[in-house]
Scaffold this motif. Structure first.
Motif, mmCIF file in Angstrom:
data_model
loop_
_atom_site.group_PDB
_atom_site.id
_atom_site.type_symbol
_atom_site.label_atom_id
_atom_site.label_comp_id
_atom_site.label_asym_id
_atom_site.label_seq_id
_atom_site.Cartn_x
_atom_site.Cartn_y
_atom_site.Cartn_z
ATOM 1 N N PHE A 425 -1.857 120.559 53.011
ATOM 2 C CA PHE A 425 -0.598 120.979 52.550
ATOM 3 C C PHE A 425 0.025 122.134 53.337
ATOM 4 C CE2 PHE A 425 2.135 123.481 49.478
ATOM 5 C CZ PHE A 425 2.958 122.759 48.985
ATOM 6 N N ASN A 426 1.366 121.829 53.699
ATOM 7 C CA ASN A 426 1.921 122.703 54.474
ATOM 8 C C ASN A 426 1.073 123.478 55.896
ATOM 9 O OD1 ASN A 426 4.736 122.650 53.965
ATOM 10 N ND2 ASN A 426 4.185 123.283 51.795
ATOM 11 N N GLY A 427 0.518 122.659 56.438
ATOM 12 C CA GLY A 427 -0.325 123.221 57.548
ATOM 13 C C GLY A 427 -1.525 123.718 57.153
ATOM 14 N N MET A 428 -1.766 123.879 55.965
ATOM 15 C CA MET A 428 -3.360 124.586 55.586
ATOM 16 C C MET A 428 -4.047 123.233 55.067
ATOM 17 S SD MET A 428 -2.024 127.749 55.998
ATOM 18 C CE MET A 428 -3.272 128.795 55.362
ATOM 19 N N ALA A 429 -5.673 123.567 55.156
ATOM 20 C CA ALA A 429 -6.473 122.515 55.031
ATOM 21 C C ALA A 429 -7.454 123.221 53.933
ATOM 22 C CB ALA A 429 -7.262 121.957 56.063
ATOM 23 N N SER A 430 -7.706 122.619 52.759
ATOM 24 C CA SER A 430 -8.665 123.072 51.882
ATOM 25 C C SER A 430 -9.554 122.035 51.478
ATOM 26 C CB SER A 430 -7.699 123.524 50.597
ATOM 27 O OG SER A 430 -6.862 124.315 50.620
ATOM 28 N N VAL A 431 -10.969 122.460 50.949
ATOM 29 C CA VAL A 431 -11.998 121.715 50.474
ATOM 30 C C VAL A 431 -11.624 121.685 48.855
ATOM 31 C CG1 VAL A 431 -14.367 121.613 49.835
ATOM 32 C CG2 VAL A 431 -13.649 121.928 52.429
#
Length: 974
Positions: A425-431
């Protein structure tokens, strides 16, 4: 293509209420982004831009004539970028992390890498000599080729000659430069590239020459256009090694005294032809890779047992179904639509389970297996927002679980039955975790910008989650987290293993949970490695000549994996025993830097040192209309009736080309024409959703060639609006509404042989649906459906003339590669005074001019009927059915030269039946035809596609002689 992407961006932005377009501007940059969602990325992108720009100025001598427009957006879960140097200098950046499958791309921080790469494209295309600048001054800018005015091709060549070069030329120099700009971190010394060419030599596969590469190699190989990067980078690296980096730069730069054509400039710099040098490189490559193979064979080589008899192209992770002793995997190879299939664990034939919509190259899809519910969980729409779906492998029934979930890197927890995944999402990555029944996701760990989690795996007892993390400086690490901690929002690292810049690829737990097994290019060759996470011991389980990936450990110690082969990946069975030892290979890039240490001066350093705050001159909202200016002005030829006219076309646009205006004015000095018909004008405005047009004695270039006439006496004004209601490719639903008013007409706007009233008002609304799929390397859709419903109301002389037309097409893929059978149907009804021409539909002819634009297969249109004269058939109602067989295309490897070559020919055979005035026995006509059309695709100036078509059809009707029609047509600029 870039303009279409930008229009899509603007449309989506216009529809969203949560963000607006904003700018960060300087003397050299106009950075457009969505605020506030991407405001945190804008300074980083700007720093990377200036960091790269300094290099382009220093090495390539490029000084932008006007600010470069950069648009960042978040409309895909696959990070990417596109550069356009003509007519404006524009970059489009997607913010999502870049896919690292098999280490096919650089591990560098994404915006730093993308800017380094893409600005090389702009420097190559935009840099000009005095002669180029004179042409640009004469034409008020760089001219982009447009199908409406083919003369623009010549003006394009004069204003942007280096844009007219093959893709391998552009991508090769960009990859070469990006690598040394990052201090050697890049694909010019990438392990994937070494493996590809090492495998070609091992399997005695031919290395393609420049013509074979562009004509066939980028179309039939499973890596498609990636071959341009592979070959271009390799050839340019060899040039730098055996000559010098300075020679390479002098070839690329458009300096005074340089040749306009890239191949001519090559000979001027290197003293031999491009073909001669290419042949020398391939000879070198064979010797170079033979030495690497000999190094690998210092120790016993692992081969394994192949489970299939041919490479499968791209292949996903493997999963084992213990009950039925089979493997699940997704594959994509040329000529076939991507699918998830099952393969007997002992080997044999694959069984197709379900198609994968919008697959991603190399990975195909993210795949997980739930043995309890016996469902395969997988992702689709990988170049947009990913969907989460599941399929029953026994029945093939599938359903969507989460729409636009933006999830990938799936891992299944066999204890809690939850899914783990990575969300963008908008350049960020999350687990994130997705608990059963998989209808919502929950955040577990948000990673800071620059860190990208990949390749998740859950331990057999469900207590640990393995995550491969790429860091901003290119470092790669494999970490273990406790799943219980992550569910509580904590991210305590249980164990980790650093891999340097070699990415840990697809590590999964062994059945006992004590080890993880994956692969990495530790020695430059991808081998299966086993990591004891308790003791941090790392051992090799294979010694590959090519590369082993995506291992799946079994309870008995065996391994399933995939090995790289020419043509793609092959599932194999391995014994799982430790390899005695491994030898490192030599990288071509290493030889280059050792021979030419001056390349170390290409290192641009970290972008964090750029003082961006002192460079910014303005921040605020972006208003596209404010920046509209002249793009180009150039002379044109026009056809009017049977006469030739001369004139000029002016193009205007804003920096992002969201608003585009063209004005074409011409004069026909034919004494046979009435005085009020000699002047012509066409004013056209397009925004991403609105369009408007005004014409006066409309003239058309293509009226100079052939029977179809589009020019019309009289004037018109009109406006239109369009919106894509469903954009879930390949599923697409679009609504278009157009209204126009015509005056002083002689012939109907849409039917050249039908007399028109003096005044005519027309409103047309069309709803189009498409869900058709084209396989990798295909030339046309081979399966799916298309439908449309079009309603029109014409008004003339105080009367209304409503019309309704519906179409429906359905296609079926045949076992032959890239072959299909289609059923195409259409029906329509009109009302109004029967004696009035507006109350009928008109059919006839292939519809192609000798030189034309638009779809070359016009015989598929509902108004076309090859074998009959244009507009010869008329009816108030009609029903039409066509069956069509598209044969597999014939590919060409050596038909022409790199400047002009043919790439394929396809044959289509069709038969049509039409009934007009359905239900009116007195007027009813029933006519059939059979026909064939052969289309030959060729390319000029290395990048401009043309299609030469040959058609023949015979129409027949009871009680009359058959009528024949032949057709030869050159379609300009597909």
């Amino acid at each position: 293509m870039i303009a279409a992407l930008l229009a899509a961006v603007a449309l989506a932005n216009d529809a969203g209420a949560t963000a607006a377009l904003a700018t960060l501007e300087s003397d050299e940059l106009v950075l457009v982004h969505r605020a506030p969602l991407q405001s945190h990325l804008a300074p980083q992108v700007a720093r990377c831009f200036y960091n790269s720009l300094e290099f382009q100025q220093r090495v390539f001598g490029w000084e932008p004539a006007r600010p470069v427009t950069v648009l960042i957006n978040d409309f895909s879960d696959s990070g990417n970028a596109s550069a356009m140097g003509t007519p404006r200098t524009v970059l489009l950046l997607e913010t999502s992390p870049i896919g690292m499958e098999f280490e096919t791309v650089s591990p560098n921080e994404r915006f730093n890498w993308l800017m380094n790469h893409e600005l090389v494209h702009l420097a190559t295309v935009d840099k000009a000599t005095k002669a180029d600048r004179r042409w640009r001054t004469l034409f008020a800018g760089k001219v982009v080729p447009t199908a409406e005015q083919p003369e623009s091709i010549l003006w394009f060549w004069l204003t942007s000659p280096r844009d007219a070069a093959p893709r391998w030329f552009h991508e090769g120099i960009a990859v070469f430069a990006e690598t040394w700009m990052a201090g050697g971190l890049g694909r010019a010394q990438g392990s994937w590239d070494e493996m590809v060419f090492r495998t070609k030599i091992l399997e005695n596969a031919a290395l393609r020459d420049p013509l074979g590469l562009v004509a066939e190699g980028v179309k039939t190989d499973f890596q498609v256009d990636v071959n341009s990067y592979l070959y271009g980078t390799r050839f340019i690296s060899w040039l730098a090694l055996t000559r010098s980096p300075d020679h390479v730069v002098r070839w690329i730069r458009r300096d005074e005294g340089s040749k306009r054509y890239y191949a001519s400039q090559f000979k001027q710099v290197f003293g031999i032809s491009l073909d001669e040098a290419w042949a020398q490189w391939t000879g070198f490559e064979k010797e170079f890779q033979a030495e690497n193979l000999a190094a690998i064979r210092t120790y016993p080589v692992t081969h394994g047992r192949d489970l299939v008899d041919r490479p499968l192209g791209s292949v996903s992770r493997l999963h084992y179904d213990e009950r039925d002793d089979r493997l699940f995997l997704a594959v994509q190879y040329p000529g076939s639509v991507a699918f998830i299939g099952s393969l007997p664990a002992a080997g044999g034939e694959m069984k197709r389970i379900v198609d994968v919509k919008a697959p991603i190259l190399y990975a195909v899809t993210s795949l997980a297996w739930d043995p309890g519910r016996r469902k395969i969980l997988y992702t689709t729409d990988h170049v947009e927002y990913r969907d989460l779906r599941e399929v029953d492998p026994d029945t093939g029934e599938s359903r969507t679980l989460l729409k636009d979930a933006r999830l990938g890197e799936l891992a299944f927890d066999p204890v809690t039955r939850a899914l783990w995944g990575v969300r963008h999402f908008n350049g960020m990555a999350s687990v994130v975790t997705v608990p059963e029944p998989y209808t919502e996701w929950k955040l577990a760990r948000a990673f800071p910008y620059g860190e990208v989690p990949r390749n998740l795996a859950v331990s057999p007892d469900g207590t640990l989650l393995a995550v491969a993390v790429g860091e901003a400086d290119g470092g790669q690490v494999l970490r273990l987290y406790r799943t219980a901690d992550l569910r509580k929002g904590e991210a305590n690292v249980v164990a980790e293993r650093r891999f340097g810049v070699a990415a840990p690829l697809d590590f999964v737990f062994t059945p006992d949970g004590d080890h993880l097994v994956g692969s990495a290019y530790y020695t430059g060759v991808a081998n299966v490695l086993r990591w004891n996470w308790r003791t941090d011991a790392l051992s090799a389980l294979t010694n590959a000549e090519t590369g082993f990936f995506r291992p799946l450990p079994m309870k008995d110690g065996r391994l399933y994996a995939i090995r790289y082969a020419e043509g793609g990946f092959v599932p194999v069975e391995l014994d799982g025993k430790e390899a005695p030892d491994l030898a490192a290979i030599t990288f071509l890039g290493t030889k280059v830097i050792e021979t030419h240490p001056e390349l170390k001066d290409w290192n641009v350093g970290p972008p964090s040192e750029i003082p961006i705050d002192t460079l910014v001159t303005r921040q605020g909202s972006y208003r596209s209309g404010r920046g509209i200016g002249v793009e180009s002005v150039y002379p044109v030829l026009q056809g009017y009736k049977e006469s030739i006219g001369v004139g000029a076309r002016m193009n205007l646009s804003d920096p992002l080309m969201l608003n585009r205006i063209s004005l074409t004015a011409s004069y026909t000095p034919d004494s046979d024409l009435a005085g009020d018909e000699k002047a012509h004008a066409d004013l056209h405005y397009e925004r991403y959703d609105w369009r408007a047009r005004a014409t006066y004695n409309y003239a058309d270039f293509y009226d100079l060639f052939g029977p179809t006439k589009r020019s019309r006496k009289g004037w018109s004004v009109g406006a239109g609006w369009g919106k894509t209601l469903v954009d879930d490719r390949p599923r697409r639903l679009r609504l278009d509404v157009d209204a126009a008013y015509f005056g002083d007409l002689e012939r109907l706007p849409f039917y050249q042989n039908v007399v028109a009233p003096d005044r005519l008002a027309s409103v047309v609304s069309t709803l189009e649906w498409s869900n058709a799929r084209t396989p990798l390397g295909g030339v046309d859709a081979v399966k799916g459906q298309r439908a449309s419903l079009s309603g029109a109301v014409d008004r003339a002389g105080g009367e209304m003339f409503p019309k309704l037309v519906a179409t429906w097409d359905a296609g079926l893929a045949l076992p032959l590669s890239n072959s299909s059978v289609w059923l195409r149907t259409a029906a329509g009804a009109a009302s109004g005074d029967r004696e009035n021409e507006l109350a009928s539909f008109y059919f006839g002819g292939f519809g192609n001019n000798w030189v034309d634009h638009g779809d070359e297969k016009k015989y598929r249109e509902w108004w076309s009927f090859p074998g009959e004269e244009i507009n010869a058939l008329a009816g108030r109602t009609f029903a039409k059915v066509m069956t069509e067989w598209n044969l597999p295309p014939l590919r060409f490897a050596r038909a022409g030269s790199p400047g002009i070559y043919a790439s394929w020919a396809r044959t289509s055979i069709f038969a049509t039946g039409i009934e007009t005035d359905v239900g009116d026995s007195a007027l009813r006509r029933r006519i059939g035809n059979v026909g064939v059309q052969i289309d030959v695709r060729f390319t000029i100036l290395s990048r401009l596609d043309m299609t030469l078509s040959f058609g023949y059809a015979s129409a027949f009707e009871e009680g009359t002689k058959p009528r024949d029609e032949g057709m030869v047509s050159l379609r300009v600029l597909r």
